[in-house]
Design a protein around this motif. Structure first.
Motif, PDB file in Angstrom:
ATOM      1  N   VAL A  52       0.859  -1.185   0.000  1.00  0.00           N
ATOM      2  CA  VAL A  52       0.000   0.000   0.000  1.00  0.00           C
ATOM      3  C   VAL A  52       0.895   1.235   0.000  1.00  0.00           C
ATOM      4  O   VAL A  52       1.815   1.336   0.820  1.00  0.00           O
ATOM      5  CB  VAL A  52      -0.918   0.023   1.235  1.00  0.00           C
ATOM      6  N   THR A  53       0.639   2.145  -0.919  1.00  0.00           N
ATOM      7  CA  THR A  53       1.379   3.402  -0.978  1.00  0.00           C
ATOM      8  C   THR A  53       0.417   4.547  -0.702  1.00  0.00           C
ATOM      9  O   THR A  53      -0.755   4.480  -1.046  1.00  0.00           O
ATOM     10  CB  THR A  53       2.040   3.608  -2.357  1.00  0.00           C
ATOM     11  N   SER A  54       0.940   5.577  -0.065  1.00  0.00           N
ATOM     12  CA  SER A  54       0.121   6.739   0.251  1.00  0.00           C
ATOM     13  C   SER A  54       1.043   7.907   0.597  1.00  0.00           C
ATOM     14  O   SER A  54       2.237   7.870   0.266  1.00  0.00           O
ATOM     15  CB  SER A  54      -0.807   6.416   1.425  1.00  0.00           C
ATOM     16  N   SER A  55       0.505   8.898   1.286  1.00  0.00           N
ATOM     17  CA  SER A  55       1.310  10.037   1.705  1.00  0.00           C
ATOM     18  C   SER A  55       0.783  10.558   3.032  1.00  0.00           C
ATOM     19  O   SER A  55      -0.370  10.316   3.388  1.00  0.00           O
ATOM     20  CB  SER A  55       1.298  11.140   0.645  1.00  0.00           C
ATOM     21  N   VAL A  56       1.668  11.258   3.765  1.00  0.00           N
ATOM     22  CA  VAL A  56       1.289  11.873   5.034  1.00  0.00           C
ATOM     23  C   VAL A  56       1.817  13.309   5.053  1.00  0.00           C
ATOM     24  O   VAL A  56       2.748  13.648   4.321  1.00  0.00           O
ATOM     25  CB  VAL A  56       1.842  11.085   6.249  1.00  0.00           C
ATOM     26  N   ARG A  57       1.233  14.125   5.915  1.00  0.00           N
ATOM     27  CA  ARG A  57       1.664  15.511   6.032  1.00  0.00           C
ATOM     28  C   ARG A  57       2.960  15.596   6.848  1.00  0.00           C
ATOM     29  O   ARG A  57       3.210  14.765   7.724  1.00  0.00           O
ATOM     30  CB  ARG A  57       0.579  16.348   6.682  1.00  0.00           C
ATOM     31  N   VAL A  58       3.747  16.622   6.550  1.00  0.00           N
ATOM     32  CA  VAL A  58       5.019  16.838   7.235  1.00  0.00           C
ATOM     33  C   VAL A  58       5.009  18.242   7.828  1.00  0.00           C
ATOM     34  O   VAL A  58       4.590  19.198   7.169  1.00  0.00           O
ATOM     35  CB  VAL A  58       6.217  16.718   6.266  1.00  0.00           C
ATOM     36  N   SER A  59       5.487  18.373   9.074  1.00  0.00           N
ATOM     37  CA  SER A  59       5.634  19.706   9.661  1.00  0.00           C
ATOM     38  C   SER A  59       7.115  20.038   9.774  1.00  0.00           C
ATOM     39  O   SER A  59       7.933  19.184  10.111  1.00  0.00           O
ATOM     40  CB  SER A  59       4.963  19.763  11.034  1.00  0.00           C
ATOM     41  N   GLY A  60       7.441  21.273   9.460  1.00  0.00           N
ATOM     42  CA  GLY A  60       8.810  21.752   9.596  1.00  0.00           C
ATOM     43  C   GLY A  60       9.788  21.238   8.567  1.00  0.00           C
ATOM     44  O   GLY A  60      11.004  21.375   8.740  1.00  0.00           O
ATOM     45  N   ILE A  63       9.580  19.877   2.422  1.00  0.00           N
ATOM     46  CA  ILE A  63       8.401  19.538   1.642  1.00  0.00           C
ATOM     47  C   ILE A  63       7.243  19.354   2.618  1.00  0.00           C
ATOM     48  O   ILE A  63       7.455  19.158   3.813  1.00  0.00           O
ATOM     49  CB  ILE A  63       8.592  18.268   0.786  1.00  0.00           C
ATOM     50  N   HIS A  64       6.018  19.433   2.124  1.00  0.00           N
ATOM     51  CA  HIS A  64       4.848  19.361   3.002  1.00  0.00           C
ATOM     52  C   HIS A  64       4.189  17.988   3.040  1.00  0.00           C
ATOM     53  O   HIS A  64       3.389  17.710   3.922  1.00  0.00           O
ATOM     54  CB  HIS A  64       3.812  20.402   2.575  1.00  0.00           C
ATOM     55  N   VAL A  65       4.522  17.140   2.062  1.00  0.00           N
ATOM     56  CA  VAL A  65       3.902  15.824   1.975  1.00  0.00           C
ATOM     57  C   VAL A  65       4.996  14.782   1.756  1.00  0.00           C
ATOM     58  O   VAL A  65       5.888  14.974   0.934  1.00  0.00           O
ATOM     59  CB  VAL A  65       2.877  15.761   0.815  1.00  0.00           C
ATOM     60  N   LEU A  66       4.900  13.691   2.508  1.00  0.00           N
ATOM     61  CA  LEU A  66       5.888  12.614   2.440  1.00  0.00           C
ATOM     62  C   LEU A  66       5.226  11.357   1.871  1.00  0.00           C
ATOM     63  O   LEU A  66       4.158  10.953   2.338  1.00  0.00           O
ATOM     64  CB  LEU A  66       6.410  12.315   3.854  1.00  0.00           C
ATOM     65  N   SER A  67       5.866  10.730   0.899  1.00  0.00           N
ATOM     66  CA  SER A  67       5.342   9.465   0.381  1.00  0.00           C
ATOM     67  C   SER A  67       5.746   8.335   1.324  1.00  0.00           C
ATOM     68  O   SER A  67       6.849   8.324   1.866  1.00  0.00           O
ATOM     69  CB  SER A  67       5.871   9.207  -1.030  1.00  0.00           C
ATOM     70  N   VAL A  68       4.810   7.409   1.525  1.00  0.00           N
ATOM     71  CA  VAL A  68       5.033   6.263   2.409  1.00  0.00           C
ATOM     72  C   VAL A  68       4.508   4.999   1.732  1.00  0.00           C
ATOM     73  O   VAL A  68       3.718   5.067   0.788  1.00  0.00           O
ATOM     74  CB  VAL A  68       4.332   6.448   3.772  1.00  0.00           C
TER      75      VAL A  68
END
Length: 124
Positions: A52-60, A63-68
């Motif tokens: 399963v691939t998706s993305s999550v938000r990143v703070s600081g 970039i603002h979105v991280l692929s996972v």
């Protein structure tokens, strides 16, 4: 007897495979040109799994979105549960490839891991 037809994704050949099943068990696999095709077909009709691939938000981060992605394939019926488990996840930079983002994807025991590096955002 039940027949299932699949296209193998084990290699670029994409063989058309036919699986004969009786009482939920594989009786015969035909159409594959390599052993990986038979292994794929048996697994696909008895216990299909997917990464399963998706993305999550990143703070600081820079970039603002991280692929996972899940570290291993999860049962196909758990795909949407895994995706939903990420909805509220937000990670803080820095993040390195392979870092565990979510320890247990929807009760599968399989973690989601980062697929890229994220640096701290510079404060210029």
């Amino acid at each position: 007897m039940e027949k299932r037809e699949l296209i193998c994704i084990g290699c670029p050949l994409g063989c058309m495979i036919t699986v004969d099943m009786q009482d939920g068990k594989v009786v015969k696999v035909t159409g594959n040109t390599c052993p990986r095709g038979e292994k794929y077909a048996v697994k696909e009709v008895t216990c299909p799994t997917r990464i399963v691939t998706s993305s999550v938000r990143v703070s600081g981060g820079d970039i603002h979105v991280l692929s996972v992605k899940t570290r291993e394939a999860v049962p196909k019926e758990k795909i949407f549960d895994c995706a939903n488990a990420l909805k509220t996840v937000k990670v803080a930079a820095p993040v390195r490839i392979g870092d565990i983002i979510l320890k247990d994807a929807a009760g599968t025991g399989i973690p989601f891991v980062a697929t890229k590096n994220v640096k701290f955002r510079s404060s210029l």
